[in-house]
Write an enzyme that holds these catalytic residues in place. Sequence first.
Site, PDB file in Angstrom:
ATOM      1  N   GLY A   8      54.752  41.059  58.595  1.00 47.08           N
ATOM      2  CA  GLY A   8      53.860  40.282  58.408  1.00 47.08           C
ATOM      3  C   GLY A   8      53.971  38.511  58.682  1.00 47.08           C
ATOM      4  N   TYR A 142      41.813  46.393  47.523  1.00 50.25           N
ATOM      5  CA  TYR A 142      42.635  45.908  47.622  1.00 50.25           C
ATOM      6  C   TYR A 142      43.529  45.647  47.280  1.00 50.25           C
ATOM      7  CZ  TYR A 142      45.310  41.105  47.699  1.00 50.25           C
ATOM      8  OH  TYR A 142      45.806  40.552  47.681  1.00 50.25           O
ATOM      9  N   ILE A 172      46.229  31.385  47.077  1.00 50.85           N
ATOM     10  CA  ILE A 172      47.614  30.916  47.541  1.00 50.85           C
ATOM     11  C   ILE A 172      46.615  29.343  48.625  1.00 50.85           C
ATOM     12  CG2 ILE A 172      49.127  30.256  49.281  1.00 50.85           C
ATOM     13  CD1 ILE A 172      50.018  32.072  46.569  1.00 50.85           C
TER      14      ILE A 172
HETATM   15  N1  SER Z   1      43.748  35.775  47.933  1.00 49.56           N
HETATM   16  C1  SER Z   1      43.922  37.163  47.853  1.00 49.56           C
HETATM   17  C2  SER Z   1      41.742  37.243  48.260  1.00 49.56           C
HETATM   18  O1  SER Z   1      41.676  36.700  47.823  1.00 49.56           O
HETATM   19  C3  SER Z   1      44.356  37.561  46.508  1.00 49.56           C
HETATM   20  O2  SER Z   1      45.489  38.039  46.544  1.00 49.56           O
HETATM   21  O3  SER Z   1      41.767  38.386  48.034  1.00 49.56           O
END
Ligand code: SER
Length: 316
Positions: A8, A142, A172
């Site tokens: 990735g 997820y 992030i």
């Molecule tokens: N940044 C990710 C998301 O919003 C969360 O781990 O899916």
Amino acid sequence: MKSILVLGAAGQIGSELVPYLRNIYGDKNVIAVYRSTPLPREIMEGGPCENMDALDGEQMLSVVNKYNVDSIINLVAVLSAKGEANPTLAWKINMESHFNALEISRQTKGAVFTPSSIGAFGPTTPMDHTPQDTVMRPTTVYGISKIAAELLGDYYALKFGVDARGLRYPGIISNVTLPGGGTTDYAVEIYYDAIKNKSYTCNLSAGTYLDMMYMPDALRACAELMEADPSKLVHRNCFNITAMSFDPEKIAAAIRVHIPDFRLEYKVDPVKQAIANSWPNSMDDSAARDEWGWKPEYDLAGMTSDMLEVLRKKLK
Ligand code: SER
């Protein structure tokens, strides 16, 4: 880590982690793996690269053997909001890439780094100062894939001695590659729009608090965890880590220190809002601090100054 495979490598984290690791471990010892999205030129020309599908275990094994890889960092993932639009694809990509990395590391006696997420928590989790060990019943595909990946990592560590480690990353924030399809993406987009338009329309409501982190801290956390003394690790998969918690109003106020006439409006996306409501407001990361010395460097004010300075140059 001596020879590191980054799966990735074209993504939000990968595109910055590869140069970061090449700096520490040497250019030829960090192999960047990509599939459909091309790699930035700096990565392509800076060291070994392989075009490969992380869902193809045989291909992954041959690349691991070719470079004598001892550590696999698997950043392949379909993020939270995109996952809700295509749960089958999210499950397949998130789980099969992880399974391949673990299975190969079992054969080669290697290490695996897996990012988990605030998305591994769910609506029945305590929302404030969310403990390291607590109720985890996520309600997105997820999140379900992330908690399954955490458990599988611990299983491979316990059962087969694979050195599997991971972090529960918060949102992030970065300025090189945009994230795609996440719930926390607004906290990146807001800086781009602040520079371009002095205004931003947010898809999460005021008062939606989430944990966040600036990319330099996220990169350092990965390397520090992988180099941590295993005898000190009580936990492995995965550690809560955070640097700050804010809502859209707070990030807007931090931007107004630099751009006083910045305007924030709202057009709430019900899918993203429901996801954000099921995630912690703020995590307790004391296990990471105690077991391997985690400490963030950037707070909201420090990150905002840096983001705006970098983006001003980039978007000129
Ligand atoms: N940044 C990710 C998301 O919003 C969360 O781990 O899916």
